[in-house]
Enzyme design. Structure first.
Site, PDB file in Angstrom:
ATOM      1  N   ASP A 169       0.861  -1.230  -0.062  1.00 53.24           N
ATOM      2  CA  ASP A 169      -0.056   0.122   0.003  1.00 53.24           C
ATOM      3  C   ASP A 169       0.800   1.172  -0.008  1.00 53.24           C
ATOM      4  O   ASP A 169       2.134   1.221   0.425  1.00 53.24           O
ATOM      5  CB  ASP A 169      -0.818   0.021   1.217  1.00 53.24           C
ATOM      6  CG  ASP A 169      -1.904  -1.217   1.162  1.00 53.24           C
ATOM      7  OD1 ASP A 169      -2.124  -1.722   0.297  1.00 53.24           O
ATOM      8  OD2 ASP A 169      -2.396  -1.546   2.431  1.00 53.24           O
TER       9      ASP A 169
HETATM   10  N1  URA Z   1      -1.190  -5.964   3.909  1.00 49.55           N
HETATM   11  C1  URA Z   1      -1.832  -4.909   3.766  1.00 49.55           C
HETATM   12  O1  URA Z   1      -2.968  -4.474   4.498  1.00 49.55           O
HETATM   13  N2  URA Z   1      -1.217  -3.800   3.480  1.00 49.55           N
HETATM   14  C2  URA Z   1      -0.006  -4.066   2.631  1.00 49.55           C
HETATM   15  O2  URA Z   1       0.622  -2.910   1.981  1.00 49.55           O
HETATM   16  C3  URA Z   1       0.615  -5.134   2.457  1.00 49.55           C
HETATM   17  C4  URA Z   1      -0.127  -6.165   3.187  1.00 49.55           C
END
Ligand code: URA
Length: 233
Positions: free
Chosen positions: A101
């Protein structure tokens, strides 16, 4: 190119020894044992010797310490991407193997080898990912057990696979998961009534984020790191 040539180019084997390992059934092409040294393979064909994938010289394998605020994409018209942080001669050749993310930091793998990135992300390959998580509240024992057993995420039916949880400090944990569902870590913590305040990926399989890399920096993977992604099929 011919299979024996592929082996001679991607390993230390001579063409003659390459033929021998093929005859012995130690080589698989796209998961099928190969018997013929003169079969043709493309540059992106999955070729394995004794269960380890081979790659031709020239493929690019990088780890980056992804900073906060950049998106996991090759290009974007409005937002900075992780690939924008690479010099243009690398940026034009690689894609991301396992997105994070925008607000997640840490280990990001980038490669020019589509077969390799498939191994990182394929749900059929058990490639564990470890995250360090800053929580809003301490993790209760009950929540820990639920994460370790499997939780049902919002709008889904199937519980997550059992995860591994290590408590590091009052509101810091390390969570290892074997899947890659959408926003999985944040949703897992939400499913047990907690909330992620900070998320940082530490490890993918046996590849650990190099502590010498400052946010935004990258380095090439070592030969061992590249090969570690391929377990037996
Ligand atoms: N899980 C999430 O919620 N975000 C990420 O960036 C990676 C794994």
């Amino acid at each position: 190119m011919r299979l024996d040539q592929y082996l001679a180019t991607s390993t230390e084997l001579s063409r003659k020894d390459a033929k021998k390992v093929i005859t012995k059934g130690r080589v698989r092409v796209d998961c099928v044992p190969a018997r013929s040294a003169n079969m043709q393979v493309a540059d992106n064909t999955l070729v394995e010797l004794d269960g380890s994938q081979l790659h031709l010289p020239g493929d690019i394998y990088l780890m980056m310490n992804k900073p906060d605020g950049v998106i996991s994409a090759t290009t974007d018209s409005s937002q900075p991407t992780a690939v924008d942080l690479l010099p243009s001669q690398l940026a034009s050749k690689v894609h991301i193997a396992g997105r994070l993310d925008k607000d997640t930091t840490g280990l990001l793998l980038l490669t020019s080898n589509g077969q390799w990135s498939h191994q990182v992300t394929s749900p059929r390959r058990d490639c564990p990912k470890t995250y360090q998580i800053q929580l809003v509240e301490p993790l209760s024992t009950e929540a820990k057990v639920k994460l370790e057993t499997g939780v049902v995420l919002k709008d889904e039916d199937k519980p997550t696979l059992p995860a591994t949880v290590a408590i590091c400090a009052e509101t810091t944990i390390e969570l290892t998961i074997n899947e890659g569902r959408y926003h999985q870590v944040k949703r897992m913590l939400a499913a047990v009534g907690n909330h992620v305040a900070g998320l940082h990926r530490l490890r993918i399989g046996a590849i650990t984020l190099d502590p010498a890399l400052a946010p935004g920096e990258y380095r090439e993977l070592t030969e061992d790191e590249i090969r570690s992604i391929f377990g037996p099929t």
